[in-house]
Design a protein around this motif. Structure first.
Motif, PDB file in Angstrom:
ATOM      1  N   ILE A  84      13.960   1.780   0.886  1.00 17.32           N
ATOM      2  CA  ILE A  84      12.617   1.216   1.010  1.00 17.32           C
ATOM      3  C   ILE A  84      12.600  -0.266   0.638  1.00 17.32           C
ATOM      4  O   ILE A  84      13.097  -0.659  -0.417  1.00 17.32           O
ATOM      5  CB  ILE A  84      11.633   1.999   0.112  1.00 17.32           C
ATOM      6  CG1 ILE A  84      11.532   3.450   0.593  1.00 17.32           C
ATOM      7  CG2 ILE A  84      10.250   1.337   0.115  1.00 17.32           C
ATOM      8  CD1 ILE A  84      10.764   4.359  -0.348  1.00 17.32           C
ATOM      9  N   ASP A  85      12.037  -1.094   1.522  1.00 17.89           N
ATOM     10  CA  ASP A  85      11.893  -2.526   1.264  1.00 17.89           C
ATOM     11  C   ASP A  85      10.468  -2.901   0.871  1.00 17.89           C
ATOM     12  O   ASP A  85      10.245  -3.941   0.257  1.00 17.89           O
ATOM     13  CB  ASP A  85      12.298  -3.334   2.511  1.00 17.89           C
ATOM     14  CG  ASP A  85      13.776  -3.208   2.829  1.00 17.89           C
ATOM     15  OD1 ASP A  85      14.588  -3.253   1.895  1.00 17.89           O
ATOM     16  OD2 ASP A  85      14.117  -3.043   4.015  1.00 17.89           O
ATOM     17  N   MET A  86       9.500  -2.061   1.243  1.00 16.69           N
ATOM     18  CA  MET A  86       8.115  -2.321   0.861  1.00 16.69           C
ATOM     19  C   MET A  86       7.423  -0.986   0.616  1.00 16.69           C
ATOM     20  O   MET A  86       7.436  -0.110   1.484  1.00 16.69           O
ATOM     21  CB  MET A  86       7.377  -3.127   1.929  1.00 16.69           C
ATOM     22  CG  MET A  86       5.937  -3.472   1.540  1.00 16.69           C
ATOM     23  SD  MET A  86       5.201  -4.797   2.560  1.00 16.69           S
ATOM     24  CE  MET A  86       5.098  -3.987   4.154  1.00 16.69           C
ATOM     25  N   ALA A  87       6.844  -0.839  -0.580  1.00 14.19           N
ATOM     26  CA  ALA A  87       6.154   0.388  -0.963  1.00 14.19           C
ATOM     27  C   ALA A  87       4.693   0.051  -1.241  1.00 14.19           C
ATOM     28  O   ALA A  87       4.404  -0.780  -2.109  1.00 14.19           O
ATOM     29  CB  ALA A  87       6.814   1.003  -2.195  1.00 14.19           C
ATOM     30  N   ILE A  88       3.778   0.673  -0.503  1.00 12.56           N
ATOM     31  CA  ILE A  88       2.353   0.377  -0.622  1.00 12.56           C
ATOM     32  C   ILE A  88       1.666   1.511  -1.376  1.00 12.56           C
ATOM     33  O   ILE A  88       1.500   2.613  -0.840  1.00 12.56           O
ATOM     34  CB  ILE A  88       1.699   0.206   0.767  1.00 12.56           C
ATOM     35  CG1 ILE A  88       2.515  -0.746   1.655  1.00 12.56           C
ATOM     36  CG2 ILE A  88       0.263  -0.269   0.607  1.00 12.56           C
ATOM     37  CD1 ILE A  88       2.659  -2.141   1.090  1.00 12.56           C
ATOM     38  N   PRO A  89       1.250   1.276  -2.636  1.00 14.12           N
ATOM     39  CA  PRO A  89       0.569   2.329  -3.405  1.00 14.12           C
ATOM     40  C   PRO A  89      -0.813   2.623  -2.821  1.00 14.12           C
ATOM     41  O   PRO A  89      -1.465   1.745  -2.251  1.00 14.12           O
ATOM     42  CB  PRO A  89       0.449   1.723  -4.809  1.00 14.12           C
ATOM     43  CG  PRO A  89       1.316   0.520  -4.820  1.00 14.12           C
ATOM     44  CD  PRO A  89       1.393   0.042  -3.415  1.00 14.12           C
ATOM     45  N   MET A  90      -1.245   3.854  -2.981  1.00 19.26           N
ATOM     46  CA  MET A  90      -2.572   4.271  -2.516  1.00 19.26           C
ATOM     47  C   MET A  90      -3.329   4.909  -3.674  1.00 19.26           C
ATOM     48  O   MET A  90      -2.777   5.721  -4.420  1.00 19.26           O
ATOM     49  CB  MET A  90      -2.444   5.274  -1.363  1.00 19.26           C
ATOM     50  CG  MET A  90      -1.737   4.730  -0.133  1.00 19.26           C
ATOM     51  SD  MET A  90      -1.213   6.049   0.996  1.00 19.26           S
ATOM     52  CE  MET A  90      -2.785   6.753   1.464  1.00 19.26           C
ATOM     53  N   TYR A 107       1.754   6.376  -9.382  1.00 15.28           N
ATOM     54  CA  TYR A 107       0.672   6.191  -8.408  1.00 15.28           C
ATOM     55  C   TYR A 107       0.316   7.530  -7.795  1.00 15.28           C
ATOM     56  O   TYR A 107       1.110   8.479  -7.813  1.00 15.28           O
ATOM     57  CB  TYR A 107       1.093   5.210  -7.310  1.00 15.28           C
ATOM     58  CG  TYR A 107       1.383   3.814  -7.788  1.00 15.28           C
ATOM     59  CD1 TYR A 107       0.343   2.924  -8.035  1.00 15.28           C
ATOM     60  CD2 TYR A 107       2.691   3.378  -7.987  1.00 15.28           C
ATOM     61  CE1 TYR A 107       0.595   1.636  -8.474  1.00 15.28           C
ATOM     62  CE2 TYR A 107       2.960   2.086  -8.420  1.00 15.28           C
ATOM     63  CZ  TYR A 107       1.917   1.221  -8.673  1.00 15.28           C
ATOM     64  OH  TYR A 107       2.166  -0.057  -9.115  1.00 15.28           O
ATOM     65  N   ALA A 108      -0.891   7.587  -7.207  1.00 16.44           N
ATOM     66  CA  ALA A 108      -1.309   8.825  -6.539  1.00 16.44           C
ATOM     67  C   ALA A 108      -0.450   9.093  -5.308  1.00 16.44           C
ATOM     68  O   ALA A 108      -0.085  10.233  -5.015  1.00 16.44           O
ATOM     69  CB  ALA A 108      -2.781   8.728  -6.145  1.00 16.44           C
ATOM     70  N   ALA A 109      -0.124   8.047  -4.567  1.00 16.57           N
ATOM     71  CA  ALA A 109       0.643   8.192  -3.328  1.00 16.57           C
ATOM     72  C   ALA A 109       1.220   6.831  -2.947  1.00 16.57           C
ATOM     73  O   ALA A 109       0.717   5.788  -3.382  1.00 16.57           O
ATOM     74  CB  ALA A 109      -0.235   8.722  -2.206  1.00 16.57           C
ATOM     75  N   ILE A 110       2.283   6.846  -2.138  1.00 13.88           N
ATOM     76  CA  ILE A 110       2.913   5.607  -1.675  1.00 13.88           C
ATOM     77  C   ILE A 110       3.317   5.783  -0.219  1.00 13.88           C
ATOM     78  O   ILE A 110       3.890   6.814   0.166  1.00 13.88           O
ATOM     79  CB  ILE A 110       4.159   5.254  -2.510  1.00 13.88           C
ATOM     80  CG1 ILE A 110       3.754   4.755  -3.907  1.00 13.88           C
ATOM     81  CG2 ILE A 110       5.031   4.198  -1.812  1.00 13.88           C
ATOM     82  CD1 ILE A 110       4.939   4.433  -4.812  1.00 13.88           C
TER      83      ILE A 110
END
Length: 641
Positions: free
Chosen positions: A569-575, A630-633
């Motif tokens: 993974i190069d970019m992880a976007i938390p939700m 985090y809740a989700a990624i």
């Protein structure tokens, strides 16, 4: 068992692909970067065998397979026949299997498949083609199988057998439990095998429950065996077949006893092999940065310890002392790898304005970016990156969505009939009447007429616009490309052509994006996701010298089936929990795909459930490695073109 690689054909594979014999592997195998390159090499071996037999005045006896894996092999053989004069006049073929019952004219039959992909395009004699008869009367089936077996033996057995492999480990239709010495026979198909075939039959209820297949003993009697496997959905069974113990539960392991077998794999299918997954357990490694991260993440997950708690002893006890020799101490290495993972996390997928972006995955400038989200089907965007989509719109970027195919084939007839009947209540007309009549009388093997395909495409367009409006996107930023390769009306799609590539090029030229998001699924080389990705790659190759492309970054997401590994993974976007719910509601707009979806695979969960579970699991993996909870990624990998 010592692998025999003295055969000249095996040596050719060894030179063409990546081969390293290890103590873990019991079958000779070669790894290629792409299935296309691998298929070409296999076709060349078959052509060489045919020519050798011709020079000796002998017939060439080929055992042939069906399915998506050998398609490119057959295409290359056809090309060699048409362009290089390769003759099949001395070739006798025996196909591995056929569904039962199955009419040979049915487009799902292997008889139809073989003629469509090979026999109709070469000079093979019709009397030399042997395919199990799916319509033989039941009371004659036993004798038919004996006769098929004896005919193979009358030619002295098979000179060459081409195989694929199912996720149960079946070769041919020899399902788990098949005996080592089994011959040609009828067999009941495993549930997983039927699930994997369901998309071709428009639902598992239409997949036959039985088949006729050559036996394990028949296959093993071939003088040469080549097994093809493409995509990460085959990786686990390939590892078990090559490195595991011989067992009837995985029939492909019987090939460990064959003296001249080669497994030909693409990189994705080889991912679970020890020499690929954990090469430090096999040999000394050149410790690149990505391999260091992969090793540290693997060790953390193996020991169930956060990265920052790993010790020198942990590394030394698990075959990684060479890595510590380079890095000095576990403490130094742990901090370096921890920081690298931490830097992938950002709440600003389009880049954070007025921020130092040295350690951020995306650039801070330009502050507002032009973005294209490519979606193979009309719901992949929200299923795979709905949270990131929402974040990009909220943060003021000029976001465009491009649906590469209409997705019409995934709309059920029942759903279509419902819409047609509603339309007819408002404004009855001849075209709607024709659609209703067609759907009510449609037979299982019928190909949708153009009017029905258009209706199904419009249903999916309407659902897509509902979802994108919900996420705040203007209708003029939604592009329905309807790539021609997809519009065949059947599961079997056409080839990519310049028409497909030009459509994508035109859109990119018009928008001149700073970011492109695309589905990076690499499982099936003939699956729609993979073909759509190839189309984008070909377009990028045509456009790469354009000045604006210097500022374009490409981010790959994964679909509902697989996720990137943590080290990839190069970019992880938390939700946030609220954003997870918003993504769910966006997916719900695709109502035709919500209940009883046609191409569900072996996972009974609905797509929105799969997506949420996957995003939660990615977040959990980050947390288990010692990073924030985090809740989700949602995860992305950057593609450098």
């Amino acid at each position: 068992m010592k692998v025999d690689i003295t055969d000249y054909k095996s040596i050719a594979y060894r030179e063409a692909g990546k081969f390293e014999e290890t103590r873990f592997e019991k079958i000779h195998n070669v790894i290629f970067e792409s299935s296309l390159e691998a298929s070409t090499i296999v076709a060349q071996e078959i052509a060489s065998l045919i020519r050798d037999k011709q020079s000796q005045g002998l017939p060439c006896i080929l055992g042939l397979a069906t399915g998506s894996s050998p398609i490119k092999v057959y295409e290359e053989l056809v090309r060699m026949h048409k362009e290089e004069g390769l003759s099949f006049s001395n070739v006798v073929t025996f196909n591995l299997d056929e569904y039962f019952p199955m009419d040979k004219h049915n487009i799902q039959s292997y008889h139809y498949f073989m003629h469509e992909h090979l026999f109709n395009h070469i000079d093979i004699l019709s009397e030399n083609i042997n395919i199990p008869d799916g319509k033989v009367p039941t009371d004659e089936l036993y004798q038919f199988c004996i006769d098929y077996e004896m005919k193979i033996k009358s030619y002295g057995g098979l000179d060459f057998q081409l195989l694929g492999i199912g996720r149960t480990g079946h070769i041919g239709f020899n399902e788990p439990g098949s005996h080592l010495n089994s011959g040609t026979r009828s067999i009941t198909l495993d549930h997983i095998t039927r699930v994997d075939a369901a998309s071709s039959f428009l639902g598992i209820d239409n997949v036959p429950r039985k088949a006729i297949t050559m036996g394990i003993g028949t296959i093993k009697s071939a003088k040469r065996i080549v097994l093809l496997a493409w995509g990460n959905n085959k990786a686990q069974i390939i590892q078990q077949a090559i490195e595991g113990e011989i067992t009837a539960n995985i029939p492909a392991t019987y090939l460990q006893e064959h003296h001249n077998t080669t497994f030909v794999l693409d990189h994705e299918a080889a991912l679970e092999l020890t020499r690929v997954k954990t090469p430090w357990l096999v040999t000394s490694c050149l410790w690149t940065n990505i391999l260091k991260l992969k090793a540290v993440v693997w060790l953390s997950e193996l020991l169930n310890k956060p990265i920052l708690k790993l010790t020198d002893k942990d590394y030394n006890d698990n075959g990684m002392s060479g890595l510590l020799t380079e890095e000095g101490t576990a403490y130094d290495l742990n901090i370096k790898m921890f920081n690298q993972l931490q830097h992938t996390i950002t709440g600003w997928p389009g880049g954070k304005p007025n921020a130092d972006d040295t350690y951020r995955p995306e650039r801070a400038t330009p502050e507002k970016k032009r973005i294209i989200i490519f979606s193979p089907h009309p719901d992949d965007d929200v299923i795979s990156m709905g949270g990131t989509f929402d974040r990009l719109v909220e943060q003021g970027h000029d976001v465009h969505v491009a649906y590469q195919t209409s997705g019409n084939i995934a709309v059920s007839d029942e759903e279509s009939l419902k819409f047609a009947e509603i339309a007819n209540l408002f404004e009855p007309n001849a075209e709607i009447d024709k659609i209703i009549s067609y759907l009510k009388t449609k037979r299982e093997s019928d190909i949708d007429c153009l009017e029905v395909r258009n209706l199904k495409g419009k249903i999916r367009r309407g659902e897509s616009l509902g979802a994108t409006r919900y996420l705040g996107l203007k209708d003029e930023n939604v592009h329905f490309l309807d790539l021609p390769f997809y519009e065949t009306g059947t599961i079997k799609k056409g080839h990519l052509t310049s028409a497909d590539i030009n459509i994508i090029c035109d859109l990119i030229e018009r928008i001149k994006p700073h970011q492109i998001y695309a589905a990076g699924d690499l499982a099936d080389p003939h699956g729609t996701h993979r073909v759509c990705l190839n189309a984008l790659f070909m377009a990028l190759d045509e456009l790469k010298l354009k000045p604006y492309m210097n500022d374009c970054w490409v981010w790959l997401y994964r679909g509902a089936w697989h996720e990137w590994e943590s080290y990839e993974i190069d970019m992880a976007i938390p939700m946030s929990p609220d954003q997870v719910l918003k993504k769910r509601h966006a997916i719900f707009y695709h109502q035709s795909q919500k209940d009883g979806v046609m191409f569900q695979g072996d996972d009974s969960r609905e797509f929105w459930v799969r997506a949420e579970d996957r995003n939660r699991l990615t977040a959990k993996k980050y947390n288990d490695l010692g990073l924030a909870e985090y809740a989700a990624i949602e995860a992305f990998k950057r593609y450098h073109f």
